[in-house]
Design a protein around this motif. Sequence first.
Motif, short mmCIF file in Angstrom:
data_model
loop_
_atom_site.label_atom_id
_atom_site.label_comp_id
_atom_site.label_asym_id
_atom_site.label_seq_id
_atom_site.Cartn_x
_atom_site.Cartn_y
_atom_site.Cartn_z
N VAL A 416 24.48 31.69 43.70
CA VAL A 416 25.05 32.99 43.68
C VAL A 416 25.07 33.26 42.18
O VAL A 416 25.49 32.44 41.33
N GLU A 417 24.75 34.44 41.68
CA GLU A 417 24.66 34.85 40.25
C GLU A 417 25.58 36.22 40.24
O GLU A 417 25.09 37.08 40.92
N VAL A 418 26.30 36.32 39.15
CA VAL A 418 27.21 37.54 38.90
C VAL A 418 27.12 37.92 37.55
O VAL A 418 27.29 37.24 36.81
N ASP A 419 26.74 39.37 37.53
CA ASP A 419 26.55 39.86 36.22
C ASP A 419 27.62 41.02 36.04
O ASP A 419 27.67 41.85 36.75
N PHE A 420 28.47 41.10 35.06
CA PHE A 420 29.53 42.06 35.12
C PHE A 420 29.32 42.67 33.51
O PHE A 420 29.56 41.84 32.51
N SER A 421 29.72 43.78 33.40
CA SER A 421 29.84 44.32 32.28
C SER A 421 30.86 45.43 32.39
O SER A 421 30.86 46.23 33.27
N ALA A 422 31.69 45.92 31.18
CA ALA A 422 32.58 47.04 31.14
C ALA A 422 32.68 47.54 29.79
O ALA A 422 32.62 46.69 28.74
N THR A 423 33.29 48.66 29.75
CA THR A 423 33.48 49.55 28.36
C THR A 423 35.10 49.78 28.68
O THR A 423 35.29 50.98 28.96
N PRO A 424 36.00 48.85 28.45
CA PRO A 424 37.25 49.33 28.60
C PRO A 424 37.79 50.35 28.02
O PRO A 424 38.70 51.09 28.41
N ILE A 425 37.63 50.54 26.86
CA ILE A 425 38.08 51.55 25.68
C ILE A 425 36.74 51.79 25.05
O ILE A 425 35.67 51.08 24.83
N GLU A 426 36.80 53.03 24.17
CA GLU A 426 35.73 53.35 23.42
C GLU A 426 35.36 52.50 22.28
O GLU A 426 36.37 51.85 21.74
N GLY A 427 34.03 52.08 22.48
CA GLY A 427 33.77 51.13 21.11
C GLY A 427 33.61 49.80 21.64
O GLY A 427 33.00 48.81 20.91
N LEU A 428 34.27 49.22 22.82
CA LEU A 428 34.21 48.12 22.99
C LEU A 428 33.62 47.76 24.41
O LEU A 428 33.67 48.26 25.40
N GLN A 429 32.68 46.78 24.27
CA GLN A 429 31.64 46.44 25.21
C GLN A 429 32.04 44.90 25.59
O GLN A 429 31.71 44.06 24.79
N THR A 430 32.17 44.54 26.71
CA THR A 430 32.22 43.17 27.23
C THR A 430 31.34 42.84 28.37
O THR A 430 30.75 43.67 29.07
N TYR A 431 30.97 41.56 28.61
CA TYR A 431 30.15 41.15 29.52
C TYR A 431 30.46 39.82 30.11
O TYR A 431 31.06 38.95 29.34
N PHE A 432 30.01 39.29 31.14
CA PHE A 432 30.48 38.01 31.74
C PHE A 432 29.42 37.71 32.88
O PHE A 432 28.72 38.88 33.83
N ASN A 433 28.63 36.51 32.69
CA ASN A 433 27.45 36.13 33.61
C ASN A 433 27.85 34.88 34.41
O ASN A 433 28.50 33.95 33.39
N LEU A 434 27.82 34.67 35.62
CA LEU A 434 28.05 33.38 36.02
C LEU A 434 27.09 33.00 37.12
O LEU A 434 26.57 33.91 37.67
N ALA A 435 26.66 31.69 37.10
CA ALA A 435 25.54 31.15 38.05
C ALA A 435 26.05 29.91 38.65
O ALA A 435 26.35 29.02 37.77
#
Length: 584
Positions: A416-435
């Motif tokens: 299984v592969e999971v790709d997650f990204s989020a912009t919780p507040i203005e200007g902040l970009q986050t990401y997480f990938n799991l395989a």
Amino acid sequence: MFEAGVDAEYSPTFDATRLEAHVSGPITDNWSLRLSGFYSDQNEGFIDNPVRNVTENRGESWGVRLKSRLNLGQFRLDGSIEVFEQEQDCCARTFSFVDTDIANQSTFGRLFLSRIAANGVQPGIGNTVNISDAPIRHTNDVVHATLTPSYSFDDGSEIRAIFGYRSWEQRALTDSDMLDIDLANVFDIFRDMEVTSQELQYISPAEDRFSYILGLYHFEQRFDVDAELGTGTFLTNGVPLQTLQTTVVESENFALYGHATFEISDNWEIFAGARLIRDEIEADFVSNGNFFFFPTGLRTGNARAEDTNWAGTAGIEYNVTDDIMVYAAASRGYKGPAIDVSISGGIANPGSDPTLEPEIVTNYELGFKSALLGGDVRLDIVTYLSNVRDFQATAFDPQTATFVLRNAGKVRSMGVEVDFSATPIEGLQTYFNLAYTDAEFVEFLGVPCTVPQVSAGSCSNAAGGQDLSGQPVNQVPELALTLGARYDFDLGSVPVFLRGDAAWQDSVISDLDLDPNTRIPSHWIANFEAGFEPIEGGVFSVWVRNAFDEIYPTRILDVAAFSGGYAQFLGIGRQVGFSFSYDY
């Protein structure tokens, strides 16, 4: 529109510089060009060689690419040409482990142990010292060109032809014994590959509910290898021990293919495609010499393989909402027959068959894709099951210091592969990938015994070798993940950013025979960067790569003629540097 840009970076850690530049724009109303290039130079290596008083794994490279587009109404002509050259003192290995009990059982083993001890080398994952007395050198020269004429019809359909050419020349000079004496200093290999391809496509109008592409494909390749292997010190009747090998492999591929998509409704879509393939491959091999690492005397071989087969895919997509989509797909992949041209692989051994069966992959996939909260949150999940028949695996043969090809029976891989990204507040970009991957040899018989097994008497190659059925596949981590974040904000009137990312990989066994002494430990690699935009279009930053100076092997192999010895290729350590880019 005219565009130009330049990127430059420098790291004092290894005295490394990299420059990139590009410029593009119209030459006339219907003709445009893009020219790009780079130059990279690393003056200090990250492997120490006290015998030659140098550092290794360093070098320079450069490349230039020119792209052209000519529009003449409904006719368009795209073309590109790329030139790449590289010169490196690469790729130095270091001793990762020595089983002294096994090494002391042979003359060569005792010789290796004495030279390692005399130079104060401490074998281990953290060992960054190489004691080879002969230089290592890799040079690569590549030319790649494409030409793509196309014509668009009034109904929106298009016919397109794609012509490709690629040439690659390499010289690889290696001190294969890894010692400060000339046991096997001469390992000089020239590789020359030339590839041509032609493709013809018909593409239906994209806006139709039923769209498709039909194509014809042809590929031709010639691969020549000339190798000089031996030593200049050990003599037989005044003649150096030396073996010369020449290999020529010619392959040709023909294919007829099609792929179609049908929109059943606004929410449902189905797709299917198939490819009919014809593969032909032929190899000639000549080896002649007296070098003791290889079978001596004149040995010749010829092998040919051919196959007609197919590949295909089919699936369905359902748009739950405008932001959520789920799909299911099944596919059949195909990799054509191959020939093992190593001297130990059978091509020059009477009675042996060096040909490999085609590799067939059956894959099933279920997926979920989403863009939520206006695109601020994205989540993609894919689960899959793959069954591989006649998996073509590469193994290292320590007796001849060559890589050999063999069919690994049946392999099953699920995950299984999971790709997650989020912009919780203005200007902040986050990401997480799991395989997560669970891969095993379902059936794999006749695998060469490991050195420890032979030493312990628990396995015999003459009796058929190992049975690795049910064992994990080498070089496939069970778990891998990456995560990172970037925060953009203004400091007064100056745009500023902070960025960090990290990647972790589970431990894996490197060699195909699953020798536990070739296990690569799990490891983290973290990178950080901070920068600002002093002028519009210009960005200056400082960075650190592999911030915690993780020392990790990328591969571990047996050492030729040194039973009980293992060598590793190491990844580069921590680098600190700064960069500047400007786009106009």
